[in-house]
Design an enzyme around this catalytic site. Structure first.
Site, PDB file in Angstrom:
ATOM      1  N   GLN A   1      -0.054  -0.172 -36.959  1.00  0.00           N
ATOM      2  CA  GLN A   1       0.374   0.954 -35.837  1.00  0.00           C
ATOM      3  C   GLN A   1      -0.171   1.455 -34.594  1.00  0.00           C
ATOM      4  O   GLN A   1      -0.896   2.293 -34.900  1.00  0.00           O
ATOM      5  CB  GLN A   1      -0.120   2.356 -36.954  1.00  0.00           C
ATOM      6  CG  GLN A   1       0.294   2.582 -38.343  1.00  0.00           C
ATOM      7  CD  GLN A   1       1.213   2.533 -38.603  1.00  0.00           C
ATOM      8  OE1 GLN A   1       2.263   4.094 -38.035  1.00  0.00           O
ATOM      9  NE2 GLN A   1       2.240   1.871 -39.357  1.00  0.00           N
TER      10      GLN A   1
ATOM     11  N   ARG B   1      13.361  13.116 -37.599  1.00  0.00           N
ATOM     12  CA  ARG B   1      12.264  11.913 -36.585  1.00  0.00           C
ATOM     13  C   ARG B   1      12.543  12.090 -35.242  1.00  0.00           C
ATOM     14  O   ARG B   1      11.409  12.908 -34.957  1.00  0.00           O
ATOM     15  CB  ARG B   1      12.536  10.392 -37.065  1.00  0.00           C
ATOM     16  CG  ARG B   1      10.882   9.752 -36.417  1.00  0.00           C
ATOM     17  CD  ARG B   1      10.802   8.423 -37.569  1.00  0.00           C
ATOM     18  NE  ARG B   1       9.211   7.779 -37.028  1.00  0.00           N
ATOM     19  CZ  ARG B   1       9.173   6.962 -36.470  1.00  0.00           C
ATOM     20  NH1 ARG B   1      10.184   6.654 -35.696  1.00  0.00           N
ATOM     21  NH2 ARG B   1       8.040   6.095 -36.176  1.00  0.00           N
TER      22      ARG B   1
ATOM     23  N   ILE C   1       3.017   8.156 -34.753  1.00  0.00           N
ATOM     24  CA  ILE C   1       3.666   9.131 -35.844  1.00  0.00           C
ATOM     25  C   ILE C   1       4.194   7.174 -36.917  1.00  0.00           C
ATOM     26  O   ILE C   1       4.344   6.380 -35.561  1.00  0.00           O
ATOM     27  CB  ILE C   1       5.191   9.365 -34.750  1.00  0.00           C
ATOM     28  CG1 ILE C   1       6.154   9.547 -36.491  1.00  0.00           C
ATOM     29  CG2 ILE C   1       5.565   8.636 -34.022  1.00  0.00           C
ATOM     30  CD1 ILE C   1       7.274  10.894 -36.263  1.00  0.00           C
ATOM     31  N   SER C   2       3.257   7.633 -37.867  1.00  0.00           N
ATOM     32  CA  SER C   2       3.883   6.056 -38.579  1.00  0.00           C
ATOM     33  C   SER C   2       5.346   5.253 -38.436  1.00  0.00           C
ATOM     34  O   SER C   2       6.158   6.546 -38.518  1.00  0.00           O
ATOM     35  CB  SER C   2       3.303   6.172 -39.687  1.00  0.00           C
ATOM     36  OG  SER C   2       1.656   6.611 -40.297  1.00  0.00           O
ATOM     37  N   GLN C   3       5.468   4.164 -38.863  1.00  0.00           N
ATOM     38  CA  GLN C   3       6.618   3.662 -39.307  1.00  0.00           C
ATOM     39  C   GLN C   3       7.322   4.350 -39.829  1.00  0.00           C
ATOM     40  O   GLN C   3       6.853   4.713 -40.647  1.00  0.00           O
ATOM     41  CB  GLN C   3       6.314   2.266 -39.130  1.00  0.00           C
ATOM     42  CG  GLN C   3       5.938   1.685 -39.987  1.00  0.00           C
ATOM     43  CD  GLN C   3       5.576   0.143 -40.243  1.00  0.00           C
ATOM     44  OE1 GLN C   3       4.614  -0.242 -39.798  1.00  0.00           O
ATOM     45  NE2 GLN C   3       6.978  -0.986 -40.492  1.00  0.00           N
TER      46      GLN C   3
END
Length: 292
Positions: A40, A111, A137-139
């Protein structure tokens, strides 16, 4: 002609309708051999993945329902087409996420609407991206993986009330809203709390409650929770969060400092919890207090 699905969907269009086999989704209870979730770390991921070509592919079967009209924002650019979003979902499924409800939710939530327009072209690559305030923003894979693990419970995937620690831009809360009846999310950074509210407001998501506060304290006034998910890594999971789990509830969190692992904690009884390690990962650090 079948109408194409877009977010927001009514909760009933996904929750409680996807077929499930009798067996629970298998969870790897030991570290995977050499598999590490994409860190991240926004700058690193952007440089590694920013020029990747996304080839539209067919994802695992997911429920399809009638859709709301697309927003003008979505119509404006081919970079955010449904095909690109489906390619992301297909890639997440190929990485090992099997839960059809989770895949459906990932497929439904746009997204790109949760990040700066300048990053819209990178919205559907499998990487974390900056959202401001030194946060990311997380994968997509790690979002889907953590929710899948949380849903693999003794209630057959039913989640009545979920707590998210670290709202960020609101994307993961939006995904959670399609697989849980109630979603409570806490953000310690005031600017991000306001950003998440602004991102979610036009989507009219009725089952999300956003709170500004110290996530390490949880939300005792709304407890207990069937599931708790942390979007930041601490050296250990705060005891306050463990005590806010229902019996049989599941908590999924990154744990560690330089080397981090994704950990599942299940509450067995009033005074007993059991934990298992899932895989390596890398998240921003979990911090106490609030930032105005």
């Amino acid at each position: 002609m079948t109408e194409k699905k877009r977010f927001p969907l009514s909760l009933s269009s996904i929750a409680e309708k996807a077929p499930r086999s009798g067996a629970r989704t298998e969870v790897n209870r030991s570290s995977t051999s050499g598999k590490v979730a994409t860190p991240q770390t926004a700058t690193q991921n952007a440089s590694q993945h920013g020029k990747r070509t996304i080839t539209p592919a067919r994802p695992a079967e997911v429920p399809r329902k009638a859709a709301a009209a697309p927003s003008s924002n979505e119509r404006a650019t081919p970079l955010v087409s449904e095909a690109v979003r489906k390619a992301m979902t297909a890639r997440v499924a190929k990485q090992g996420v099997k839960d059809s409800k989770v895949l459906a939710a990932m497929d439904a939530v746009p997204r790109h609407l949760f990040m700066e327009p300048a990053l819209a072209s990178q919205a559907y690559i499998d990487a974390s991206l900056p959202i401001g305030y030194h946060q990311t923003i997380s994968q997509p894979y790690i979002v889907a993986r953590m929710i899948e693990v949380m849903r693999n419970n003794q209630q057959g995937g039913v989640l009545n009330r979920v707590l998210e620690i670290g709202t960020g831009c609101g994307y993961q809360a939006a995904v959670l809203s399609l697989v849980a009846k109630e979603v409570y999310s806490i953000e310690r950074i005031k600017g991000l709390h306001e950003l998440a509210k602004a991102n979610l407001r036009p989507m009219r998501v009725a089952n999300i409650r956003l709170h500004y506060g110290d996530g390490m304290l949880g939300l005792p006034q709304a407890a207990p929770f069937d599931g708790i998910i942390l979007a930041a890594a601490g050296l250990e999971v705060p005891q306050a969060l463990l005590e806010q789990m229902t019996i049989g509830g599941r908590l999924v969190a990154p744990v560690g400092e330089r080397h981090q692992v994704l950990q599942l904690i299940e509450r067995v009884s009033k005074f007993e919890w059991k934990s298992s390690t899932l895989e390596d990962c890398h998240f921003v650090p979990l911090r106490p207090g609030t930032v105005t």
